[in-house]
Scaffold this motif. Structure first.
Motif, PDB file in Angstrom:
ATOM      1  N   TYR A 290       0.865  -1.403  -0.049  1.00  0.00           N
ATOM      2  CA  TYR A 290       0.034   0.080  -0.087  1.00  0.00           C
ATOM      3  C   TYR A 290       0.886   1.364  -0.027  1.00  0.00           C
ATOM      4  CZ  TYR A 290      -4.336   2.575   0.470  1.00  0.00           C
ATOM      5  OH  TYR A 290      -5.402   3.222   0.270  1.00  0.00           O
ATOM      6  N   SER A 291       0.620   2.104  -0.846  1.00  0.00           N
ATOM      7  CA  SER A 291       1.514   3.461  -1.282  1.00  0.00           C
ATOM      8  C   SER A 291       3.136   2.959  -1.204  1.00  0.00           C
ATOM      9  CB  SER A 291       1.388   4.276   0.071  1.00  0.00           C
ATOM     10  OG  SER A 291      -0.175   4.589  -0.039  1.00  0.00           O
ATOM     11  N   VAL A 292       3.330   1.814  -1.673  1.00  0.00           N
ATOM     12  CA  VAL A 292       4.984   1.713  -2.097  1.00  0.00           C
ATOM     13  C   VAL A 292       5.384   1.824  -3.108  1.00  0.00           C
ATOM     14  CG1 VAL A 292       6.628  -0.163  -1.364  1.00  0.00           C
ATOM     15  CG2 VAL A 292       4.553  -0.141  -0.220  1.00  0.00           C
ATOM     16  N   PHE A 293       4.353   1.481  -4.262  1.00  0.00           N
ATOM     17  CA  PHE A 293       4.769   1.988  -5.766  1.00  0.00           C
ATOM     18  C   PHE A 293       4.686   3.512  -5.901  1.00  0.00           C
ATOM     19  CE2 PHE A 293       4.205  -2.510  -6.639  1.00  0.00           C
ATOM     20  CZ  PHE A 293       5.455  -2.893  -7.350  1.00  0.00           C
ATOM     21  N   SER A 294       3.847   4.045  -5.019  1.00  0.00           N
ATOM     22  CA  SER A 294       3.663   5.799  -5.112  1.00  0.00           C
ATOM     23  C   SER A 294       5.158   6.381  -4.753  1.00  0.00           C
ATOM     24  CB  SER A 294       2.467   6.191  -4.446  1.00  0.00           C
ATOM     25  OG  SER A 294       2.542   5.825  -3.233  1.00  0.00           O
ATOM     26  N   PRO A 295       5.980   6.057  -4.207  1.00  0.00           N
ATOM     27  CA  PRO A 295       7.159   6.493  -4.064  1.00  0.00           C
ATOM     28  C   PRO A 295       8.450   5.659  -4.782  1.00  0.00           C
ATOM     29  CG  PRO A 295       6.697   5.733  -1.876  1.00  0.00           C
ATOM     30  CD  PRO A 295       5.776   5.032  -3.011  1.00  0.00           C
ATOM     31  N   MET A 296       8.337   5.583  -6.179  1.00  0.00           N
ATOM     32  CA  MET A 296       9.287   4.544  -6.765  1.00  0.00           C
ATOM     33  C   MET A 296       9.608   5.030  -8.002  1.00  0.00           C
ATOM     34  SD  MET A 296       9.243   0.418  -6.073  1.00  0.00           S
ATOM     35  CE  MET A 296       9.593   0.898  -4.389  1.00  0.00           C
ATOM     36  N   ASN A 297      10.835   4.596  -8.322  1.00  0.00           N
ATOM     37  CA  ASN A 297      11.375   5.141  -9.675  1.00  0.00           C
ATOM     38  C   ASN A 297      10.940   3.971 -10.671  1.00  0.00           C
ATOM     39  OD1 ASN A 297      13.285   3.136 -10.067  1.00  0.00           O
ATOM     40  ND2 ASN A 297      14.797   4.427  -8.762  1.00  0.00           N
ATOM     41  N   ASP A 298      11.177   4.573 -11.900  1.00  0.00           N
ATOM     42  CA  ASP A 298      10.635   3.569 -13.055  1.00  0.00           C
ATOM     43  C   ASP A 298      11.547   2.528 -13.415  1.00  0.00           C
ATOM     44  OD1 ASP A 298       8.653   2.987 -14.704  1.00  0.00           O
ATOM     45  OD2 ASP A 298       9.412   3.962 -16.543  1.00  0.00           O
ATOM     46  N   ASP A 299      12.634   2.348 -12.799  1.00  0.00           N
ATOM     47  CA  ASP A 299      13.670   1.125 -12.732  1.00  0.00           C
ATOM     48  C   ASP A 299      13.172   0.063 -11.808  1.00  0.00           C
ATOM     49  OD1 ASP A 299      15.109   1.991 -14.847  1.00  0.00           O
ATOM     50  OD2 ASP A 299      16.360   3.261 -13.487  1.00  0.00           O
ATOM     51  N   ASP A 300      13.210   0.545 -10.506  1.00  0.00           N
ATOM     52  CA  ASP A 300      12.665  -0.088  -9.502  1.00  0.00           C
ATOM     53  C   ASP A 300      11.390  -0.837  -9.667  1.00  0.00           C
ATOM     54  OD1 ASP A 300      15.058   0.001  -8.152  1.00  0.00           O
ATOM     55  OD2 ASP A 300      14.263   1.629  -6.514  1.00  0.00           O
ATOM     56  N   THR A 301      10.377  -0.111 -10.355  1.00  0.00           N
ATOM     57  CA  THR A 301       9.068  -0.718 -10.341  1.00  0.00           C
ATOM     58  C   THR A 301       8.871  -1.842 -11.102  1.00  0.00           C
ATOM     59  OG1 THR A 301       8.093   1.722 -10.008  1.00  0.00           O
ATOM     60  CG2 THR A 301       6.592  -0.007 -10.940  1.00  0.00           C
ATOM     61  N   PRO A 302       9.421  -1.956 -12.458  1.00  0.00           N
ATOM     62  CA  PRO A 302       9.531  -3.189 -12.993  1.00  0.00           C
ATOM     63  C   PRO A 302      10.267  -4.363 -12.427  1.00  0.00           C
ATOM     64  CG  PRO A 302      10.525  -1.771 -14.171  1.00  0.00           C
ATOM     65  CD  PRO A 302       9.998  -1.007 -13.231  1.00  0.00           C
ATOM     66  N   ALA A 303      11.459  -3.845 -11.737  1.00  0.00           N
ATOM     67  CA  ALA A 303      12.196  -4.945 -11.248  1.00  0.00           C
ATOM     68  C   ALA A 303      11.480  -5.566  -9.962  1.00  0.00           C
ATOM     69  CB  ALA A 303      13.515  -4.247 -10.837  1.00  0.00           C
ATOM     70  N   TYR A 304      10.682  -5.152  -9.253  1.00  0.00           N
ATOM     71  CA  TYR A 304       9.951  -5.379  -7.914  1.00  0.00           C
ATOM     72  C   TYR A 304       8.868  -6.059  -8.374  1.00  0.00           C
ATOM     73  CZ  TYR A 304      12.917  -3.227  -4.425  1.00  0.00           C
ATOM     74  OH  TYR A 304      14.141  -2.765  -3.608  1.00  0.00           O
ATOM     75  N   LEU A 305       8.090  -5.602  -9.634  1.00  0.00           N
ATOM     76  CA  LEU A 305       7.002  -6.472 -10.056  1.00  0.00           C
ATOM     77  C   LEU A 305       7.321  -8.062 -10.479  1.00  0.00           C
ATOM     78  CD1 LEU A 305       5.064  -3.520 -12.117  1.00  0.00           C
ATOM     79  CD2 LEU A 305       4.012  -4.828 -10.160  1.00  0.00           C
ATOM     80  N   THR A 306       8.718  -7.894 -11.035  1.00  0.00           N
ATOM     81  CA  THR A 306       9.059  -9.096 -11.490  1.00  0.00           C
ATOM     82  C   THR A 306       9.459  -9.993 -10.222  1.00  0.00           C
ATOM     83  OG1 THR A 306       9.983  -8.369 -13.161  1.00  0.00           O
ATOM     84  CG2 THR A 306      11.149 -10.622 -12.656  1.00  0.00           C
ATOM     85  N   LEU A 307      10.011  -9.263  -9.120  1.00  0.00           N
ATOM     86  CA  LEU A 307      10.100 -10.147  -7.804  1.00  0.00           C
ATOM     87  C   LEU A 307       8.901 -10.681  -7.262  1.00  0.00           C
ATOM     88  CD1 LEU A 307      13.210  -8.105  -6.353  1.00  0.00           C
ATOM     89  CD2 LEU A 307      13.182 -10.320  -7.385  1.00  0.00           C
ATOM     90  N   ILE A 308       7.823  -9.790  -7.370  1.00  0.00           N
ATOM     91  CA  ILE A 308       6.490 -10.227  -6.718  1.00  0.00           C
ATOM     92  C   ILE A 308       5.970 -11.328  -7.610  1.00  0.00           C
ATOM     93  CG2 ILE A 308       4.185  -9.329  -6.688  1.00  0.00           C
ATOM     94  CD1 ILE A 308       5.194  -6.499  -6.317  1.00  0.00           C
ATOM     95  N   GLY A 309       6.249 -11.388  -8.817  1.00  0.00           N
ATOM     96  CA  GLY A 309       5.751 -12.502  -9.619  1.00  0.00           C
ATOM     97  C   GLY A 309       6.424 -13.786  -9.118  1.00  0.00           C
ATOM     98  N   GLU A 310       7.855 -13.718  -8.885  1.00  0.00           N
ATOM     99  CA  GLU A 310       8.489 -14.855  -8.445  1.00  0.00           C
ATOM    100  C   GLU A 310       8.106 -15.227  -6.999  1.00  0.00           C
ATOM    101  OE1 GLU A 310      12.492 -13.532 -10.816  1.00  0.00           O
ATOM    102  OE2 GLU A 310      12.649 -13.724  -8.561  1.00  0.00           O
ATOM    103  N   ALA A 311       7.681 -14.243  -6.191  1.00  0.00           N
ATOM    104  CA  ALA A 311       7.585 -14.761  -4.918  1.00  0.00           C
ATOM    105  C   ALA A 311       5.965 -15.287  -4.560  1.00  0.00           C
ATOM    106  CB  ALA A 311       7.522 -13.363  -3.929  1.00  0.00           C
ATOM    107  N   LEU A 312       5.227 -14.931  -5.452  1.00  0.00           N
ATOM    108  CA  LEU A 312       3.798 -15.464  -5.290  1.00  0.00           C
ATOM    109  C   LEU A 312       3.625 -17.027  -5.551  1.00  0.00           C
ATOM    110  CD1 LEU A 312       1.448 -12.848  -7.324  1.00  0.00           C
ATOM    111  CD2 LEU A 312       1.762 -13.183  -4.661  1.00  0.00           C
ATOM    112  N   SER A 313       2.948 -17.470  -4.464  1.00  0.00           N
ATOM    113  CA  SER A 313       2.587 -19.170  -4.799  1.00  0.00           C
ATOM    114  C   SER A 313       1.697 -19.150  -5.742  1.00  0.00           C
ATOM    115  CB  SER A 313       1.802 -19.421  -3.502  1.00  0.00           C
ATOM    116  OG  SER A 313       0.736 -18.924  -3.201  1.00  0.00           O
ATOM    117  N   PRO A 314       1.434 -20.396  -6.789  1.00  0.00           N
ATOM    118  CA  PRO A 314       0.686 -20.556  -7.815  1.00  0.00           C
ATOM    119  C   PRO A 314      -0.714 -19.754  -8.017  1.00  0.00           C
ATOM    120  CG  PRO A 314       1.744 -22.560  -7.296  1.00  0.00           C
ATOM    121  CD  PRO A 314       2.139 -21.742  -6.008  1.00  0.00           C
TER     122      PRO A 314
END
Ligand SMILES: C[S@@+](CC[C@H](N)C(=O)[O-])C[C@H]1O[C@@H](n2cnc3c(N)ncnc32)[C@H](O)[C@@H]1O
Length: 228
Positions: free
Chosen positions: A130-154
């Motif tokens: 909550y409100s974590v991508f609202s202070p985030m640059n445009d390099d971190d954002t796609p990189a963290y979205l990829t990490l989220i995809g990896e972290a999520l269970s099926p």
């Protein structure tokens, strides 16, 4: 009973602006979000829940208040004093907090550039930011979205908020005249075009399960994401 003596973080440790300063509102927003996680992301007492950018544990307060217990609540943040407070006051059976020294220009500019969510791949049933991508640059954002995809269970789902609008630049820092506040300092408000953010989502192997425009803090929008 524990729920009656719930400790709340002092005002100076409450992230997210004036909305969370009042105790009642603080708890109300936390419980509201727990209930939305139940409804939108199938959160249950048997879930593993990662609260990324947890601040001093607002969501943990909501989980305690509404569920009492959970299999694993993990709050992660990059501000040591907030995690220290949460560890002293909210950690316990099923509730843990981790401080990471990773970089964010607003909250931890001298942190490490090595990004991590502190989660094993495929282990997170419910991810909340909550409100974590609202202070985030445009390099971190796609990189963290990829990490989220990896972290999520099926069948895992992620509820995230960010500023998105149609027909604006792909990414902009502190857009003038936008929203209810005068944005000050690095990454106070980072705004994406909807297309640009959703391109990042897709590139991370994720899909949009739900989109609600503009009803979150300061006009952010809500996304629920899942594996594609
Ligand atoms: C506006 S606050 C929101 C706090 C909390 N999610 C809430 O809604 O009460 C944003 C939080 O994200 C944290 N943060 C920013 N970048 C981060 C990162 N790369 N990893 C973990 N936390 C981060 C900040 O330290 C800050 O506590």
């Amino acid at each position: 009973m524990f729920r009656k003596k719930l400790p709340l973080p002092p005002g100076k440790y409450r992230m997210g602006g004036k909305h969370f300063k009042n105790d009642k509102a603080f708890i109300k927003t936390a419980v509201r979000d727990v209930r939305r996680l139940v409804k939108y992301c199938d959160l249950s007492e048997g879930s593993t829940l990662l609260d990324w950018g947890c601040g001093a544990g607002r969501l943990a307060v909501g989980v305690r208040e509404d569920f009492g217990q959970i299999r694993d609540y993990h709050g992660v943040d990059i501000q040591p004093e907030l995690i220290e407070w949460a560890n002293e006051n909210l950690a316990g059976d099923g509730f843990r907090f981790t401080c990471l020294d990773v970089s964010n220009e607003r909250y931890n500019p001298d942190g490490s550039p090595d990004r991590t969510l502190a989660a094993e791949p495929g282990t997170v049933d419910v991810f909340y930011a909550y409100s974590v991508f609202s202070p985030m640059n445009d390099d971190d954002t796609p990189a963290y979205l990829t990490l989220i995809g990896e972290a999520l269970s099926p069948r895992g789902k992620a509820l995230v908020t960010c500023f998105v609008e149609e027909d604006v630049a792909g990414w902009e820092e502190n857009p003038e005249g936008y929203g209810p506040l005068e944005w000050k300092g690095r990454l106070h408000c980072t705004r994406f075009s909807r297309r640009h953010f959703e391109d990042h989502v897709e590139a991370a192997g994720l899909a949009v399960d739900r989109f609600e425009y503009g009803r979150e803090t300061d006009g952010q929008s809500l996304y629920v994401l899942r594996h594609r």
